[in-house]
Design a protein around this motif. Sequence first.
Motif, PDB file in Angstrom:
ATOM      1  N   ALA A  74       5.771   2.839  -3.574  1.00  0.00           N
ATOM      2  CA  ALA A  74       5.437   3.636  -4.760  1.00  0.00           C
ATOM      3  C   ALA A  74       5.365   2.813  -6.050  1.00  0.00           C
ATOM      4  CB  ALA A  74       6.433   4.785  -4.903  1.00  0.00           C
ATOM      5  N   PRO A  75       6.318   1.922  -6.342  1.00  0.00           N
ATOM      6  CA  PRO A  75       6.244   1.175  -7.602  1.00  0.00           C
ATOM      7  C   PRO A  75       4.996   0.291  -7.737  1.00  0.00           C
ATOM      8  CG  PRO A  75       8.467   1.090  -6.732  1.00  0.00           C
ATOM      9  CD  PRO A  75       7.611   1.710  -5.659  1.00  0.00           C
ATOM     10  N   ALA A  76       4.361  -0.051  -6.615  1.00  0.00           N
ATOM     11  CA  ALA A  76       3.166  -0.900  -6.672  1.00  0.00           C
ATOM     12  C   ALA A  76       1.894  -0.110  -6.928  1.00  0.00           C
ATOM     13  CB  ALA A  76       3.028  -1.688  -5.367  1.00  0.00           C
ATOM     14  N   GLN A  77       1.984   1.216  -6.938  1.00  0.00           N
ATOM     15  CA  GLN A  77       0.782   2.031  -7.099  1.00  0.00           C
ATOM     16  C   GLN A  77       0.190   1.927  -8.499  1.00  0.00           C
ATOM     17  OE1 GLN A  77      -0.329   3.115  -4.131  1.00  0.00           O
ATOM     18  NE2 GLN A  77       1.554   2.020  -3.590  1.00  0.00           N
ATOM     19  N   SER A  78       0.972   1.444  -9.453  1.00  0.00           N
ATOM     20  CA  SER A  78       0.440   1.235 -10.802  1.00  0.00           C
ATOM     21  C   SER A  78      -0.475   0.015 -10.864  1.00  0.00           C
ATOM     22  CB  SER A  78       1.595   1.059 -11.797  1.00  0.00           C
ATOM     23  OG  SER A  78       2.375  -0.084 -11.468  1.00  0.00           O
ATOM     24  N   MET A  79      -0.514  -0.756  -9.786  1.00  0.00           N
ATOM     25  CA  MET A  79      -1.396  -1.936  -9.688  1.00  0.00           C
ATOM     26  C   MET A  79      -2.261  -1.773  -8.442  1.00  0.00           C
ATOM     27  SD  MET A  79       1.506  -4.847 -10.538  1.00  0.00           S
ATOM     28  CE  MET A  79       2.627  -4.221  -9.263  1.00  0.00           C
ATOM     29  N   ALA A 131       0.819  -1.215   0.000  1.00  0.00           N
ATOM     30  CA  ALA A 131       0.000   0.000   0.000  1.00  0.00           C
ATOM     31  C   ALA A 131       0.855   1.268   0.000  1.00  0.00           C
ATOM     32  CB  ALA A 131      -0.933  -0.001   1.206  1.00  0.00           C
ATOM     33  N   ARG A 132       2.038   1.207   0.590  1.00  0.00           N
ATOM     34  CA  ARG A 132       2.868   2.413   0.682  1.00  0.00           C
ATOM     35  C   ARG A 132       4.095   2.374  -0.227  1.00  0.00           C
ATOM     36  NH1 ARG A 132       3.932  -0.391   5.605  1.00  0.00           N
ATOM     37  NH2 ARG A 132       6.124  -1.001   5.807  1.00  0.00           N
TER      38      ARG A 132
END
Length: 254
Positions: A93-98, A90-91
Motif C-alpha cells: 500500500a505505501p508504494a501506491q503513491s509511486m 505492486a501490492r
Amino acid sequence: MSALADFALALRDPTQPPPVALGATAARFDVHRNTRMCALLDALADSYPVSRALVGDECLRGLARACVLHAPPRTPVMTEYVQVFPAFIARFAPAQSMPWLHDVATLEALRLASAHAADAVPLGTDALAPWLHTPDALARARVQLHPAARWFRARHAAHALWSAHATHDDPAHVDLSGIDVGLAEDVLITRPWLDVVVSRASPGLCALLDALAAGDALGEAMACALTDAPGVDPAHLFSTVITSGLLVAIAPGP
C-alpha cells in the motif's frame, strides 16, 4: 523440529527467541539476524539501482525491508530471490503513491533475469532465407524464442526513466523534466550474445511474442499483433524479431 530448522525460523522471525540448543543470548543472536537482513537489503538495493535513484536510498531500503519481512527468501539463490520485489511493490500500500515504481522495478528485474538466462545462438538471415520464399509454410511454422528474451507492457514510461539513468554517470543529477511519466511503453529486453539490450518495443511486438511464447504458429501470432496494433507492417515486425535475435529455432507446422 531440528536444531537447524529452529535456527532458520528464529533467524527469519525477530519475535522468536534464540534456539535453546544454540545457547546464545537474544543480543548475540540479533547479530546474526542483522547480518542476514543487511545482506538481503544490499542484494535488493544493488539489483534495483534505477528504482533506488528515483526514490532515494532510504526509501528503497525501507521498501526492501518490508519485502524481506513479508516475503522472505524461499531460495538460496539471490538472483532468484530479488525477482519478488516488483510483485511486492505492486501490492504494498505505501508504494501506491509511486505507481510508476512497479514498472521500473519490473524492467530491472527482467533485465537481471535476462542476464542470467541460458545462452542460445539466434537464427541468422541465412537460416531464415528459405522460409521467406514460402509464405504459407512460414505462416504455419512454430518458432522457439531466445531463452534470455523478456518483454512487458508498462503502464508508465519505464524505459524512458530507466534509460535516462542508465546513460548517466551520476544518477543524482539525471534530468527527468522531458519525460512524460504517465506515457505507457512496451519494453523489450534481449541478450542475443553477451550483452543485455533494453529497448522500447514497437507496436504489436509484445502481442506477437506473447502468442509465440504460448505456442501459436507464426501466422496466428502475427494476426494477434495486427489486432493489438492495427496498421502495423507485418514485414517490419518480423524483421524486428530477426534483427533483435529473438528466434533460436523454427520448425514446420502441420
